[in-house]
Design a protein around this motif. Sequence first.
Motif: not given
Length: 151
Positions: A136-150
């Motif tokens: 869960v933590e890995r998914f959330l951190r990677e999702a945060e990185r993806a969204v941060s690209r915006l």
Amino acid sequence: MTESSTRWVGSWQRSSTLDALRSLLDVSARATPALARRAGLNHTEMAVLEHLMETPAGPSELAQRLGVTTAAASGIVDRLVAHGHVVREPHPSDRRRTVVAVTPSGREELLGHLMPMFIELARLDAGLTEEERPIVERFLREAERAVSRLL
């Protein structure tokens, strides 16, 4: 949009995980304005208060975080001072500058609205097994990185 981008969008495969993440992002985007209304603040004032809960900051730093002028940030701080939510204090190492810090009543105001969510999230977190937690933590951190690209 390029042809390869269009092709990729056309082949997008929805999943329950991506749908749940999208729903969470949508709810999160609506949460701050709703919280601001309940607290009698505008969206920007609430964003500043949330930033300041982490650490005190100067008006110019707040301006950079919000993407507004220093004068606009000072106006926001003035309104939060008038509400009693923040105070201006001398900078600890540079007496020419000031920092803005959340008051105990400002912290209480914000936390009073956020506590039900924090309690529920802590309950959900406690329900994760030791095997689930890193996934869960890995998914959330990677999702945060993806969204941060915006940003």
